[in-house]
Motif scaffolding. Structure first.
Motif, mmCIF file in Angstrom:
data_model
loop_
_atom_site.group_PDB
_atom_site.id
_atom_site.type_symbol
_atom_site.label_atom_id
_atom_site.label_comp_id
_atom_site.label_asym_id
_atom_site.label_seq_id
_atom_site.Cartn_x
_atom_site.Cartn_y
_atom_site.Cartn_z
ATOM 1 N N SER A 41 -88.714 -50.506 0.617
ATOM 2 C CA SER A 41 -89.004 -51.164 1.897
ATOM 3 C C SER A 41 -90.518 -51.351 2.008
ATOM 4 N N ILE A 42 -90.938 -52.258 2.875
ATOM 5 C CA ILE A 42 -92.380 -52.457 3.069
ATOM 6 C C ILE A 42 -93.014 -51.164 3.586
ATOM 7 N N GLN A 43 -92.323 -50.479 4.503
ATOM 8 C CA GLN A 43 -92.845 -49.210 5.013
ATOM 9 C C GLN A 43 -92.967 -48.198 3.881
ATOM 10 N N GLY A 44 -91.968 -48.153 3.020
ATOM 11 C CA GLY A 44 -92.010 -47.237 1.871
ATOM 12 C C GLY A 44 -93.156 -47.562 0.933
ATOM 13 N N ARG A 45 -93.410 -48.851 0.726
ATOM 14 C CA ARG A 45 -94.511 -49.255 -0.152
ATOM 15 C C ARG A 45 -95.861 -48.850 0.425
ATOM 16 N N ILE A 46 -96.018 -48.987 1.736
ATOM 17 C CA ILE A 46 -97.280 -48.593 2.373
ATOM 18 C C ILE A 46 -97.467 -47.083 2.260
ATOM 19 N N ASP A 47 -96.391 -46.311 2.473
ATOM 20 C CA ASP A 47 -96.477 -44.851 2.339
ATOM 21 C C ASP A 47 -96.901 -44.463 0.923
ATOM 22 N N TYR A 48 -96.273 -45.067 -0.076
ATOM 23 C CA TYR A 48 -96.623 -44.769 -1.475
ATOM 24 C C TYR A 48 -98.052 -45.209 -1.790
ATOM 25 N N ALA A 49 -98.465 -46.355 -1.243
ATOM 26 C CA ALA A 49 -99.825 -46.847 -1.490
ATOM 27 C C ALA A 49 -100.855 -45.842 -0.991
ATOM 28 N N LEU A 50 -100.601 -45.255 0.165
ATOM 29 C CA LEU A 50 -101.535 -44.271 0.708
ATOM 30 C C LEU A 50 -101.557 -43.002 -0.136
ATOM 31 N N VAL A 51 -100.428 -42.652 -0.743
ATOM 32 C CA VAL A 51 -100.405 -41.506 -1.660
ATOM 33 C C VAL A 51 -101.254 -41.813 -2.892
ATOM 34 N N PHE A 52 -101.135 -43.025 -3.425
ATOM 35 C CA PHE A 52 -101.964 -43.417 -4.561
ATOM 36 C C PHE A 52 -103.449 -43.284 -4.209
ATOM 37 N N ILE A 53 -103.818 -43.747 -3.030
ATOM 38 C CA ILE A 53 -105.229 -43.812 -2.634
ATOM 39 C C ILE A 53 -105.787 -42.442 -2.237
ATOM 40 N N PHE A 54 -105.010 -41.683 -1.454
ATOM 41 C CA PHE A 54 -105.525 -40.439 -0.881
ATOM 42 C C PHE A 54 -105.017 -39.178 -1.578
ATOM 43 N N GLY A 55 -104.047 -39.305 -2.448
ATOM 44 C CA GLY A 55 -103.469 -38.125 -3.076
ATOM 45 C C GLY A 55 -102.335 -37.566 -2.232
ATOM 46 N N ASN A 56 -101.790 -36.444 -2.694
ATOM 47 C CA ASN A 56 -100.598 -35.906 -2.044
ATOM 48 C C ASN A 56 -100.697 -34.396 -1.864
ATOM 49 N N ASP A 57 -101.936 -33.903 -1.662
ATOM 50 C CA ASP A 57 -102.059 -32.459 -1.447
ATOM 51 C C ASP A 57 -101.472 -32.085 -0.082
ATOM 52 N N LYS A 58 -101.282 -30.822 0.123
ATOM 53 C CA LYS A 58 -100.563 -30.328 1.306
ATOM 54 C C LYS A 58 -101.197 -30.798 2.615
ATOM 55 N N ASP A 59 -102.527 -30.663 2.753
ATOM 56 C CA ASP A 59 -103.194 -31.024 4.002
ATOM 57 C C ASP A 59 -103.157 -32.528 4.257
ATOM 58 N N THR A 60 -103.398 -33.311 3.192
ATOM 59 C CA THR A 60 -103.376 -34.769 3.334
ATOM 60 C C THR A 60 -101.978 -35.245 3.716
ATOM 61 N N LYS A 61 -100.986 -34.692 3.044
ATOM 62 C CA LYS A 61 -99.590 -35.052 3.331
ATOM 63 C C LYS A 61 -99.236 -34.733 4.789
ATOM 64 N N ALA A 62 -99.653 -33.563 5.254
ATOM 65 C CA ALA A 62 -99.355 -33.158 6.636
ATOM 66 C C ALA A 62 -100.049 -34.086 7.634
ATOM 67 N N PHE A 63 -101.292 -34.466 7.336
ATOM 68 C CA PHE A 63 -102.022 -35.353 8.247
ATOM 69 C C PHE A 63 -101.340 -36.710 8.354
ATOM 70 N N PHE A 64 -100.970 -37.299 7.212
ATOM 71 C CA PHE A 64 -100.377 -38.636 7.240
ATOM 72 C C PHE A 64 -98.993 -38.639 7.885
ATOM 73 N N LYS A 65 -98.317 -37.500 7.895
ATOM 74 C CA LYS A 65 -97.022 -37.412 8.579
ATOM 75 C C LYS A 65 -97.174 -37.565 10.085
ATOM 76 N N THR A 66 -98.385 -37.303 10.604
ATOM 77 C CA THR A 66 -98.613 -37.419 12.048
ATOM 78 C C THR A 66 -98.891 -38.867 12.476
ATOM 79 N N LEU A 67 -99.093 -39.765 11.511
ATOM 80 C CA LEU A 67 -99.468 -41.141 11.829
ATOM 81 C C LEU A 67 -98.241 -42.038 11.892
ATOM 82 N N ASP A 68 -98.245 -42.984 12.813
ATOM 83 C CA ASP A 68 -97.141 -43.941 12.873
ATOM 84 C C ASP A 68 -97.363 -45.052 11.843
ATOM 85 N N TYR A 69 -96.339 -45.856 11.651
ATOM 86 C CA TYR A 69 -96.387 -46.894 10.619
ATOM 87 C C TYR A 69 -97.508 -47.887 10.865
ATOM 88 N N GLU A 70 -97.705 -48.308 12.108
ATOM 89 C CA GLU A 70 -98.739 -49.301 12.410
ATOM 90 C C GLU A 70 -100.133 -48.792 12.037
#
Length: 199
Positions: A41-70
């Motif tokens: 999905s487009i939403q899924g692609r944006i989520d994966y893109a942010l993982v590519f750019i910012f990484g997927n460590d515990k703190d980063t992952k937790a922070f991005f979970k607080t953000l809405d799609y927009e």
């Protein structure tokens, strides 16, 4: 746009939080390949893109979970426009949207090269011209620097020769044998249609 006289940012601020960003050419190429994956999905692609750019460590992952799609879309769009998108040129096929799709493309236009299809020629040309082993620097050479070097490859490199044949206007050649020779080369090195929409 790459400017050698300014430092390329390696962090990005979101609501007062600083995050390291990875815009090495290896990461960006894999990101752009993923962004064309229509099974996501487009939403899924944006989520994966942010993982590519910012990484997927515990703190980063937790922070991005607080953000809405927009918000995540706005972050990706800003990073894409500032650090990933390239100036519109005949070679790269023109302007693209944030999912990498060509905008306002004429039927006969399209990119002159593919990072996937022309990978061997690009690798050999970087070794020949710059003595750079792209496999060794795929996580350290910035995407913008990679593209500056790619566009500056000199005549005599394999990639530059391929670009010459693809761009050659054989209708201007008067000698029939010479014209036939270059038309064969143009056909031999033509970019296959399936590579004109992606990388």
């Amino acid at each position: 746009m790459f400017r050698f006289y300014t430092e390329i940012p390696d962090t990005y601020s979101i609501f007062g939080h600083e995050f390291k960003v990875d815009l090495s050419f290896g990461t960006v190429i894999n990101l752009l390949r993923m962004i064309h994956d229509e099974s996501l999905s487009i939403q899924g692609r944006i989520d994966y893109a942010l993982v590519f750019i910012f990484g997927n460590d515990k703190d980063t992952k937790a922070f991005f979970k607080t953000l809405d799609y927009e918000t995540k879309l706005a972050i990706y769009k800003d990073i894409y426009e500032q650090g990933i998108s390239l100036p519109e040129t005949k070679e790269n096929g023109g302007q693209r949207d944030i999912l990498g799709n060509l905008l306002d493309q004429d039927e006969d236009d399209g990119p002159a090269y593919s990072l996937d299809y022309d990978s061997s020629a690009i690798f050999a040309s970087f070794m020949q011209a710059y003595h750079i082993d792209l496999e060794q620097v795929r996580h350290t050479l910035h995407w913008q620097k990679f593209n500056a070097l790619l566009s500056g490859l000199p005549e005599g490199t394999k990639f530059a020769q391929i670009m010459k044949y693809r761009h050659m206007d054989t209708s201007q050649i008067q000698d029939s044998q010479e014209k036939a020779y270059y038309e064969r080369l143009k056909a031999q090195y033509a970019l296959p249609d399936q590579y004109k929409e992606g990388l």
